[in-house]
Design a protein around this motif. Structure first.
Motif, PDB file in Angstrom:
ATOM      1  N   MET A   1     145.177 104.107 -36.908  1.00 28.30           N
ATOM      2  CA  MET A   1     145.130 105.115 -37.952  1.00 28.30           C
ATOM      3  C   MET A   1     144.969 104.420 -39.298  1.00 28.30           C
ATOM      4  O   MET A   1     145.684 103.482 -39.607  1.00 28.30           O
ATOM      5  N   GLU A   2     144.043 104.907 -40.067  1.00 27.86           N
ATOM      6  CA  GLU A   2     143.826 104.385 -41.412  1.00 27.86           C
ATOM      7  C   GLU A   2     144.606 105.256 -42.396  1.00 27.86           C
ATOM      8  O   GLU A   2     144.535 106.485 -42.342  1.00 27.86           O
ATOM      9  N   ILE A   3     145.374 104.627 -43.293  1.00 28.45           N
ATOM     10  CA  ILE A   3     146.180 105.347 -44.271  1.00 28.45           C
ATOM     11  C   ILE A   3     145.840 104.817 -45.653  1.00 28.45           C
ATOM     12  O   ILE A   3     145.898 103.622 -45.895  1.00 28.45           O
ATOM     13  N   LYS A   4     145.463 105.746 -46.561  1.00 22.31           N
ATOM     14  CA  LYS A   4     145.073 105.365 -47.920  1.00 22.31           C
ATOM     15  C   LYS A   4     145.877 106.157 -48.936  1.00 22.31           C
ATOM     16  O   LYS A   4     146.138 107.342 -48.734  1.00 22.31           O
ATOM     17  N   ALA A   5     146.215 105.489 -50.039  1.00 26.99           N
ATOM     18  CA  ALA A   5     146.848 106.185 -51.157  1.00 26.99           C
ATOM     19  C   ALA A   5     145.794 107.036 -51.854  1.00 26.99           C
ATOM     20  O   ALA A   5     144.600 106.742 -51.817  1.00 26.99           O
ATOM     21  N   ASN A   6     146.244 108.081 -52.488  1.00 24.73           N
ATOM     22  CA  ASN A   6     145.380 109.002 -53.199  1.00 24.73           C
ATOM     23  C   ASN A   6     145.442 108.683 -54.693  1.00 24.73           C
ATOM     24  O   ASN A   6     146.032 107.686 -55.082  1.00 24.73           O
ATOM     25  N   ASN A   7     144.884 109.534 -55.554  1.00 25.53           N
ATOM     26  CA  ASN A   7     144.994 109.298 -56.997  1.00 25.53           C
ATOM     27  C   ASN A   7     146.452 109.380 -57.447  1.00 25.53           C
ATOM     28  O   ASN A   7     146.808 108.846 -58.474  1.00 25.53           O
ATOM     29  N   ILE A   8     147.300 110.052 -56.679  1.00 18.55           N
ATOM     30  CA  ILE A   8     148.744 109.984 -56.858  1.00 18.55           C
ATOM     31  C   ILE A   8     149.227 109.123 -55.700  1.00 18.55           C
ATOM     32  O   ILE A   8     149.166 109.535 -54.537  1.00 18.55           O
ATOM     33  N   PRO A   9     149.681 107.900 -55.977  1.00 17.94           N
ATOM     34  CA  PRO A   9     149.914 106.905 -54.921  1.00 17.94           C
ATOM     35  C   PRO A   9     150.834 107.316 -53.778  1.00 17.94           C
ATOM     36  O   PRO A   9     150.664 106.849 -52.664  1.00 17.94           O
ATOM     37  N   ASP A  10     151.806 108.210 -54.026  1.00 22.27           N
ATOM     38  CA  ASP A  10     152.732 108.599 -52.961  1.00 22.27           C
ATOM     39  C   ASP A  10     152.165 109.664 -52.024  1.00 22.27           C
ATOM     40  O   ASP A  10     152.756 109.960 -50.986  1.00 22.27           O
ATOM     41  N   VAL A  11     151.050 110.267 -52.400  1.00 23.73           N
ATOM     42  CA  VAL A  11     150.370 111.224 -51.529  1.00 23.73           C
ATOM     43  C   VAL A  11     149.342 110.425 -50.731  1.00 23.73           C
ATOM     44  O   VAL A  11     148.479 109.770 -51.303  1.00 23.73           O
ATOM     45  N   LEU A  12     149.474 110.482 -49.408  1.00 25.74           N
ATOM     46  CA  LEU A  12     148.664 109.617 -48.548  1.00 25.74           C
ATOM     47  C   LEU A  12     147.674 110.411 -47.714  1.00 25.74           C
ATOM     48  O   LEU A  12     148.010 111.469 -47.158  1.00 25.74           O
ATOM     49  N   LEU A  13     146.467 109.877 -47.590  1.00 22.05           N
ATOM     50  CA  LEU A  13     145.435 110.456 -46.739  1.00 22.05           C
ATOM     51  C   LEU A  13     145.388 109.647 -45.450  1.00 22.05           C
ATOM     52  O   LEU A  13     145.226 108.428 -45.479  1.00 22.05           O
ATOM     53  N   LEU A  14     145.545 110.319 -44.329  1.00 22.36           N
ATOM     54  CA  LEU A  14     145.571 109.665 -43.025  1.00 22.36           C
ATOM     55  C   LEU A  14     144.314 110.020 -42.247  1.00 22.36           C
ATOM     56  O   LEU A  14     143.947 111.196 -42.181  1.00 22.36           O
ATOM     57  N   GLN A  15     143.689 109.034 -41.679  1.00 22.21           N
ATOM     58  CA  GLN A  15     142.522 109.258 -40.821  1.00 22.21           C
ATOM     59  C   GLN A  15     142.844 108.713 -39.436  1.00 22.21           C
ATOM     60  O   GLN A  15     142.779 107.508 -39.207  1.00 22.21           O
ATOM     61  N   PRO A  16     143.209 109.590 -38.505  1.00 20.66           N
ATOM     62  CA  PRO A  16     143.501 109.118 -37.153  1.00 20.66           C
ATOM     63  C   PRO A  16     142.227 108.659 -36.448  1.00 20.66           C
ATOM     64  O   PRO A  16     141.124 109.078 -36.803  1.00 20.66           O
ATOM     65  N   GLU A  17     142.414 107.789 -35.467  1.00 20.09           N
ATOM     66  CA  GLU A  17     141.279 107.403 -34.634  1.00 20.09           C
ATOM     67  C   GLU A  17     140.951 108.569 -33.716  1.00 20.09           C
ATOM     68  O   GLU A  17     141.833 109.131 -33.070  1.00 20.09           O
ATOM     69  N   VAL A  18     139.678 108.926 -33.680  1.00 18.73           N
ATOM     70  CA  VAL A  18     139.221 110.028 -32.839  1.00 18.73           C
ATOM     71  C   VAL A  18     138.368 109.431 -31.731  1.00 18.73           C
ATOM     72  O   VAL A  18     137.392 108.730 -32.000  1.00 18.73           O
ATOM     73  N   TYR A  19     138.753 109.695 -30.498  1.00 20.81           N
ATOM     74  CA  TYR A  19     138.025 109.204 -29.333  1.00 20.81           C
ATOM     75  C   TYR A  19     137.200 110.358 -28.775  1.00 20.81           C
ATOM     76  O   TYR A  19     137.749 111.361 -28.326  1.00 20.81           O
ATOM     77  N   ARG A  20     135.882 110.212 -28.839  1.00 23.94           N
ATOM     78  CA  ARG A  20     134.976 111.281 -28.409  1.00 23.94           C
ATOM     79  C   ARG A  20     134.194 110.856 -27.169  1.00 23.94           C
ATOM     80  O   ARG A  20     133.832 109.699 -27.019  1.00 23.94           O
ATOM     81  N   ASP A  21     133.929 111.821 -26.323  1.00 23.75           N
ATOM     82  CA  ASP A  21     133.005 111.622 -25.206  1.00 23.75           C
ATOM     83  C   ASP A  21     132.401 112.980 -24.857  1.00 23.75           C
ATOM     84  O   ASP A  21     132.577 113.946 -25.605  1.00 23.75           O
ATOM     85  N   GLU A  22     131.723 113.064 -23.742  1.00 21.57           N
ATOM     86  CA  GLU A  22     131.017 114.295 -23.378  1.00 21.57           C
ATOM     87  C   GLU A  22     131.964 115.476 -23.156  1.00 21.57           C
ATOM     88  O   GLU A  22     131.550 116.629 -23.202  1.00 21.57           O
ATOM     89  N   ARG A  23     133.246 115.208 -22.944  1.00 25.42           N
ATOM     90  CA  ARG A  23     134.220 116.283 -22.727  1.00 25.42           C
ATOM     91  C   ARG A  23     134.748 116.868 -24.030  1.00 25.42           C
ATOM     92  O   ARG A  23     135.255 117.981 -24.051  1.00 25.42           O
ATOM     93  N   GLY A  24     134.657 116.100 -25.099  1.00 28.47           N
ATOM     94  CA  GLY A  24     135.231 116.523 -26.368  1.00 28.47           C
ATOM     95  C   GLY A  24     135.844 115.352 -27.094  1.00 28.47           C
ATOM     96  O   GLY A  24     135.214 114.307 -27.237  1.00 28.47           O
ATOM     97  N   PHE A  25     137.097 115.483 -27.524  1.00 25.47           N
ATOM     98  CA  PHE A  25     137.746 114.399 -28.255  1.00 25.47           C
ATOM     99  C   PHE A  25     139.231 114.351 -27.940  1.00 25.47           C
ATOM    100  O   PHE A  25     139.818 115.297 -27.413  1.00 25.47           O
ATOM    101  N   PHE A  26     139.835 113.224 -28.307  1.00 26.68           N
ATOM    102  CA  PHE A  26     141.275 113.016 -28.224  1.00 26.68           C
ATOM    103  C   PHE A  26     141.704 112.267 -29.461  1.00 26.68           C
ATOM    104  O   PHE A  26     140.996 111.373 -29.932  1.00 26.68           O
ATOM    105  N   LEU A  27     142.876 112.626 -30.005  1.00 20.02           N
ATOM    106  CA  LEU A  27     143.465 111.877 -31.103  1.00 20.02           C
ATOM    107  C   LEU A  27     144.963 112.068 -31.094  1.00 20.02           C
ATOM    108  O   LEU A  27     145.459 113.052 -30.564  1.00 20.02           O
TER     109      LEU A  27
END
Length: 181
Positions: free
Chosen positions: A1-27
């Motif tokens: 998971m990638e976690i980044k600070a926002n323009n207000i440092p204590d508010v964090l944006l999280l980007q989970p890893e998304v695993y995709r295949d022909e069935r759809g996705f998992f995260l």
């Protein structure tokens, strides 16, 4: 998971890893150790799910008692998520941040205690799921007027649908000191 600070440092944006295949996705929607690695030791105790139509604005809400950290994600649709810093000792007191969250990107937003939170619905409808670190406590609930001219938040919606309760909230400059963090 990638976690980044926002323009207000204590508010964090999280980007989970998304695993995709022909069935759809998992995260993984939540993994405690990812937040602990950021120095956040949070025990989430309540999960909420909100459904809203296009143009709805919900917020800005917070609890002065039983304060809540929140982890927000969108299960369906797209929203503009808003967090306003109400921590008097903060360098970003009175400032806000906005982040577009959608079911397509799977990004999440972590908002710590001390912030008012709200969102607007940019898609036809939206399902918003969020975790809270304390229980909803009506007696401790407070709000901030969603369309405060001093904050000048661009909610990115025409003809907003806003509850009567949210229409009656105080302006930022009218919030009593005891109702700030």
């Amino acid at each position: 998971m990638e976690i980044k600070a926002n323009n207000i440092p204590d508010v964090l944006l999280l980007q989970p890893e998304v695993y995709r295949d022909e069935r759809g996705f998992f995260l993984e929607t939540y993994r405690e150790e990812h937040l602990k690695a950021q120095g956040l030791d949070i025990n989430f105790v309540q999960d909420n799910l909100s459904q809203s139509e296009r143009g709805t604005v919900r917020g800005l809400h917070y609890q002065i008692e039983q304060q809540q950290d929140k982890l927000i994600m969108v299960m369906q649709g797209t929203i503009l998520d808003v967090a306003v810093d109400l921590r008097r000792d903060s360098d970003t007191f009175g400032e806000y941040t906005t982040v577009e969250l959608s079911s397509k990107t799977k990004k999440q937003l972590f908002i710590p205690k001390g912030f008012a939170h709200g969102f607007s619905v940019l898609s036809e409808d939206a399902l918003v799921y969020y975790k809270c670190s304390d229980y909803y406590f009506p007696e401790g609930e407070r709000g901030l007027f969603w369309n405060d001219p001093e904050l000048n938040i661009d909610w990115q919606v025409d003809d907003p649908i806003v509850s009567e309760k949210d229409q009656r909230q105080p302006l930022f400059k009218e919030i009593a000191k005891k109702d700030l963090f």
